[in-house]
Design a protein around this motif. Structure first.
Motif, PDB file in Angstrom:
ATOM      1  N   ILE A   1      10.033  82.220  -3.429  1.00 51.74           N
ATOM      2  CA  ILE A   1       9.515  80.893  -3.748  1.00 51.74           C
ATOM      3  C   ILE A   1       7.992  80.968  -3.878  1.00 51.74           C
ATOM      4  O   ILE A   1       7.315  81.487  -2.988  1.00 51.74           O
ATOM      5  N   LYS A   2       7.461  80.468  -4.965  1.00 53.43           N
ATOM      6  CA  LYS A   2       6.006  80.493  -5.179  1.00 53.43           C
ATOM      7  C   LYS A   2       5.316  79.308  -4.516  1.00 53.43           C
ATOM      8  O   LYS A   2       4.186  79.421  -4.028  1.00 53.43           O
ATOM      9  N   SER A   3       5.978  78.168  -4.515  1.00 51.88           N
ATOM     10  CA  SER A   3       5.398  76.969  -3.911  1.00 51.88           C
ATOM     11  C   SER A   3       6.518  76.027  -3.497  1.00 51.88           C
ATOM     12  O   SER A   3       7.644  76.115  -3.994  1.00 51.88           O
ATOM     13  N   ILE A   4       6.192  75.123  -2.581  1.00 51.86           N
ATOM     14  CA  ILE A   4       7.160  74.142  -2.124  1.00 51.86           C
ATOM     15  C   ILE A   4       6.418  72.875  -1.730  1.00 51.86           C
ATOM     16  O   ILE A   4       5.358  72.935  -1.101  1.00 51.86           O
ATOM     17  N   ASN A   5       6.944  71.740  -2.160  1.00 49.85           N
ATOM     18  CA  ASN A   5       6.304  70.443  -1.904  1.00 49.85           C
ATOM     19  C   ASN A   5       4.840  70.443  -2.340  1.00 49.85           C
ATOM     20  O   ASN A   5       3.977  69.865  -1.683  1.00 49.85           O
ATOM     21  N   GLY A   6       4.557  71.157  -3.437  1.00 51.59           N
ATOM     22  CA  GLY A   6       3.197  71.214  -3.956  1.00 51.59           C
ATOM     23  C   GLY A   6       2.275  72.141  -3.194  1.00 51.59           C
ATOM     24  O   GLY A   6       1.075  72.203  -3.490  1.00 51.59           O
TER      25      GLY A   6
END
Length: 213
Positions: A164-169
């Motif tokens: 995952i590269k990002s989560i929730n911004g």
């Protein structure tokens, strides 16, 4: 299974080594074609220290960290991160000028909780979340919700390996990602090509390790 171990080296340092085993594995949320083994990185002092230092070097200098919340048995890495934060010029709101390193608990309903004696190290604190692996992001989301519920403010997310590269911004900082492991794939359980081909699972896996089937 162990004789299939492949080694991958992080760009952050030659002593940060990821060990991966190809096969057919089940996590709590998906099926994957590599088991990513974090044992050395989490338990060897020199490797854990190297990972902790490398993560801190990636943080913006203005990042405020009061507490590191560790999942997947990452407490040794977390302790070295805390040490690096205290050696540097990173601000902290803690009155003792030291960083807390804590681990949540899972109750009988598999809900993530902090006992009353630890709530003070989350509530009103600037929190850094540290995980060993992130495949689908579901554990990350649960962790963020839990920290927010107890009044913490997440300032950053670190995962030794992350798909995952990002989560929730929010950007996920990782030592390794899917580009480091050739052909790494994660599948929804009902859409796993290995299952469709009647290939048996090699092991059940999570951030703590694996159990052969």
């Amino acid at each position: 299974m162990e004789n299939k171990v492949m080694k991958f080296y992080s760009k952050a340092g030659s002593n940060i080594i990821l060990r991966a085993i190809p096969g057919h594995f089940a996590t709590s949320h998906s099926h994957i074609n590599y088991y990513v083994d974090m044992t050395g990185l989490k338990t060897r002092r020199s490797e854990a220290a190297a990972v902790g230092k490398a993560f801190v070097q990636r943080l913006p200098i203005e990042t405020v960290v009061d507490t590191i919340v560790c999942l997947d048995g990452c407490e040794v890495i977390g302790a070295y991160m805390a040490e690096e934060l205290e050696k540097g010029s990173f601000p902290s709101m803690n009155m003792h000028n030291t960083v807390y390193v804590v681990t949540p608990e899972f109750n009988v309903n598999n809900q993530m909780i902090f006992r009353d004696n630890l709530v003070g190290e989350i509530q009103g604190k600037n929190v850094l979340l540290l995980l060993a692996t992130a495949t689908t992001g579901m554990t990350m989301r649960r962790s963020l919700e839990c920290i927010e519920y107890y009044g913490g403010q997440v300032q950053g997310i670190c995962a030794v390996f992350s798909a995952i590269k990002s989560i929730n911004g929010m950007r996920v900082e990782s030592m390794f990602d899917t580009s480091d492991i050739p052909g790494y794939q994660a599948y929804e359980v009902h859409n796993c090509p290995y299952c469709k081909a009647k290939q048996k699972l090699d092991a059940m896996v999570n951030g703590y390790g694996y159990s052969k089937l």
